[in-house]
Design an enzyme around this catalytic site. Structure first.
Site, short mmCIF file in Angstrom:
data_model
loop_
_atom_site.label_atom_id
_atom_site.label_comp_id
_atom_site.label_asym_id
_atom_site.label_seq_id
_atom_site.Cartn_x
_atom_site.Cartn_y
_atom_site.Cartn_z
N ASP A 142 10.14 13.20 -5.03
CA ASP A 142 9.54 13.55 -3.73
C ASP A 142 10.16 12.70 -2.62
O ASP A 142 9.47 12.23 -1.72
CB ASP A 142 8.02 13.30 -3.82
N LYS A 151 -5.11 2.93 -1.13
CA LYS A 151 -5.37 4.37 -1.35
C LYS A 151 -6.71 4.45 -2.04
O LYS A 151 -6.92 3.81 -3.08
CB LYS A 151 -4.33 4.95 -2.31
N VAL A 163 -6.36 6.63 3.16
CA VAL A 163 -5.54 5.43 2.95
C VAL A 163 -5.90 4.48 4.10
O VAL A 163 -5.90 4.89 5.26
CB VAL A 163 -4.03 5.74 2.97
N GLY A 171 -4.30 6.76 7.26
CA GLY A 171 -3.94 8.17 7.12
C GLY A 171 -4.77 8.81 6.03
O GLY A 171 -5.64 8.18 5.43
N GLU A 172 -4.46 10.07 5.81
CA GLU A 172 -5.19 10.82 4.79
C GLU A 172 -4.22 11.10 3.65
O GLU A 172 -3.12 11.61 3.88
CB GLU A 172 -5.69 12.13 5.42
N GLY A 173 -4.57 10.71 2.45
CA GLY A 173 -3.71 10.96 1.30
C GLY A 173 -4.25 12.10 0.47
O GLY A 173 -5.28 12.69 0.81
N ALA A 174 -3.54 12.38 -0.63
CA ALA A 174 -3.93 13.51 -1.49
C ALA A 174 -5.30 13.27 -2.14
O ALA A 174 -6.02 14.22 -2.43
CB ALA A 174 -2.87 13.70 -2.55
N PHE A 175 -5.67 12.01 -2.37
CA PHE A 175 -6.91 11.72 -3.08
C PHE A 175 -8.04 11.31 -2.14
O PHE A 175 -9.19 11.19 -2.55
CB PHE A 175 -6.70 10.57 -4.09
N1 ATP Z 1 1.73 0.83 2.05
C1 ATP Z 1 1.47 1.40 3.23
N2 ATP Z 1 1.62 0.72 4.37
C2 ATP Z 1 1.36 1.30 5.57
N3 ATP Z 1 0.94 2.57 5.71
C3 ATP Z 1 0.78 3.31 4.61
C4 ATP Z 1 1.03 2.77 3.32
N4 ATP Z 1 0.78 3.74 2.39
C5 ATP Z 1 0.40 4.82 3.08
N5 ATP Z 1 0.38 4.58 4.42
C6 ATP Z 1 -0.02 5.53 5.48
O1 ATP Z 1 -1.00 6.42 4.97
C7 ATP Z 1 -0.53 7.76 5.04
C8 ATP Z 1 -0.97 8.54 3.82
O2 ATP Z 1 -0.44 7.93 2.66
P1 ATP Z 1 0.33 8.75 1.53
O3 ATP Z 1 1.10 9.86 2.15
O4 ATP Z 1 1.09 7.77 0.72
O5 ATP Z 1 -0.87 9.31 0.71
P2 ATP Z 1 -0.75 10.24 -0.54
O6 ATP Z 1 -2.04 10.17 -1.29
O7 ATP Z 1 0.46 9.89 -1.30
O8 ATP Z 1 -0.59 11.65 0.13
P3 ATP Z 1 0.47 12.79 -0.19
O9 ATP Z 1 0.64 12.81 -1.67
O10 ATP Z 1 -0.19 13.99 0.38
O11 ATP Z 1 1.73 12.39 0.54
C9 ATP Z 1 0.99 7.65 5.19
O12 ATP Z 1 1.52 8.71 5.88
C10 ATP Z 1 1.16 6.34 5.94
O13 ATP Z 1 1.01 6.57 7.33
#
Ligand code: ATP
Length: 433
Positions: free
Chosen positions: A256, A163, A144, A137-141
């Site tokens: 959150d 991440k 992922v 997926g796509e995270g804030a930074f």
């Molecule tokens: N430990 C994990 N195991 C499996 N999938 C994960 C894990 N961590 C994250 N993901 C997947 O990656 C996606 C993005 O991760 P996440 O939302 O934690 O990123 P983020 O940087 O915290 O973004 P935001 O702050 O915008 O929510 C999640 O929606 C999930 O599908």
């Protein structure tokens, strides 16, 4: 080349091999790992956009009762391939410079001397231990990704989620947030909280490495599995309550809680996403900060003050998500409508097919007065009674997991010591495990 900038051909060639080099470690982490006067490490400064990076020599000096300013951070200047802190003496390598001050017992400035180096901690991982595979997926930074991590000595490989953050694309504040999330996760160890393995900050992209939770985000799982039984859903809610009870017990505020920030795998829900987490039981949000309005408690919408009862409200909204197959809360309303309606007393109705006790509980979670909301332990107790699910011995499980992890990491650290010079610090069990 300007003074301070690090020639790219010198970055990896020499200093990275040294156990006292800690890569892009921010000063907040430095303070936590230096604990005796004269202890030191070398790191790379967090880059300010558009500015060159520098190596920094961080030394604990004149420490009195955890004084944050007790760490002196000396910029290691570099000019014409010579390193120096004071212009009167320069060296071909940083190692030579360290040896000069340490072995010669020579003061750097104002009485500050180097006594012993601090080696990398067990949670400071090497990029080479990690293999990135599919994007999750796509995270804030940044991205992922799923991957594997190889604990070298024991040959054990674990599946991980990574991440990634590209320091060159992020500003100093974002790097700080990335590392702060890792710092928070380091303090946690519970079966209903995603497991943290460490950070890799010696190269870019930076990695935050955690366990791979097989079914990913809870909201997506709920959307894809509409046929889940009521019992299963309530059991999921119980697991989130256990995780939240643990986080509040630290004490910390998650800030959150939402289905998108929980993960589901192997029959367990795990709380994730600690980007907004703060130590303590109260937090005043800075004005104009982006906030997840649909999950925000009425008093937080009005005053921007967060408490444990704010998390409980968000948990009440998460209950709604779990009963409604991961749908977006307050269907058909804009965030502005939500803020206005919630402030005037509107609440989403509890799920009519949920047991009465659970309906009452979810309603109480979003009570106007925070004091009328249950605490996380109370939520857990009620749901344990409703489901009849036995409460595991969390402390024993966490201790066993921490010991296993430490054993694997210690083996990895020993492996480093074959290749690296410098003192080897005994790894410690993460606090809170
Ligand atoms: N430990 C994990 N195991 C499996 N999938 C994960 C894990 N961590 C994250 N993901 C997947 O990656 C996606 C993005 O991760 P996440 O939302 O934690 O990123 P983020 O940087 O915290 O973004 P935001 O702050 O915008 O929510 C999640 O929606 C999930 O599908």
């Amino acid at each position: 080349m300007s003074v301070n900038s690090v020639p790219s051909n010198l970055i990896s060639a020499t200093i990275e091999k040294e156990s006292f080099y800690h890569g892009l470690m921010p000063r907040e982490d430095v303070r936590l790992i230096l604990d005796k006067n004269g202890q030191f490490l070398v790191r790379m400064s967090e880059p300010k956009q558009g500015e060159p990076r520098s190596y920094i020599l961080s030394v604990l000096y004149n420490n009195k009762l955890d004084d944050f300013n007790a760490v002196k951070h000396f910029v290691i200047n570099c000019q014409q391939r010579k390193y120096f802190i004071n212009t009167n003496v320069s060296f071909s390598t940083i190692q030579d410079m360290i040896a000069y001050y340490q072995k010669g017992n020579i003061e750097i400035q104002d009485g500050c001397k180097l006594v012993s180096s601090v080696s990398r901690q067990f949670w400071e991982l090497d990029h080479e231990m990690i293999t990135i595979q599919a994007k999750l997926g796509e995270g804030a930074f940044g991205e992922v990704a799923a991957g594997t991590m190889n604990f070298k000595r024991r040959g054990k490989t674990v599946k991980v989620a990574v991440k990634q953050a590209k320091a060159e694309k992020l500003d100093k504040e974002q790097i700080k947030c990335f590392m702060a999330e890792a710092r928070t996760m380091r303090k946690l160890g519970h079966q209903n909280v995603v497991k943290f393995y460490g950070v890799a900050v010696m190269q870019e992209p930076l990695y935050l490495v955690m366990e791979l939770v097989s079914n990913g985000a809870l909201d997506s799982y709920l959307k894809k599995n509409e046929d889940l039984s009521m019992e299963k859903r309530i059991e999921m809610l119980l697991q989130v309550a256990w995780g939240l009870e643990y986080i509040h017990g630290k004490p910390m505020l998650h800030r959150d809680i939402a289905a998108r920030n929980c993960l589901y795998g192997d029959g367990k829900v795990k709380i994730s996403d600690f980007g907004l987490t703060r130590n303590g039981t109260f937090y005043q949000v800075k004005p104009n900060t982006k906030a997840p309005i649909r999950w925000l408690a009425v008093e937080t919408i009005k005053t921007m003050i967060c408490s444990q009862k704010t998390d409980i409200w968000s948990y009440g909204i998460l209950c709604w998500e779990v009963f409604n197959n991961g749908a977006e809360p307050y269907p058909g309303m804009t965030p502005a409508d939500v803020a206005q309606q919630v402030s005037s007393g509107y609440r989403m109705p509890p799920h009519p097919l949920a047991p009465l006790e659970v309906q009452t509980l979810t309603t109480r979670c979003c009570a106007e007065n925070p004091n009328d909301r249950p605490t996380a332990p109370e939520v857990a107790q009620i749901l344990q009674r409703v489901t009849g699910v036995h409460r595991p011995n969390f402390a024993a499980i966490a201790k066993k997991e921490a010991e296993e992890l430490l054993l694997m990491n210690t083996a990895t650290m020993k492996n480093y010591s074959h290749r690296r010079k410098g003192t080897q610090r005994k790894p410690c069990v993460p606090r809170g495990m």
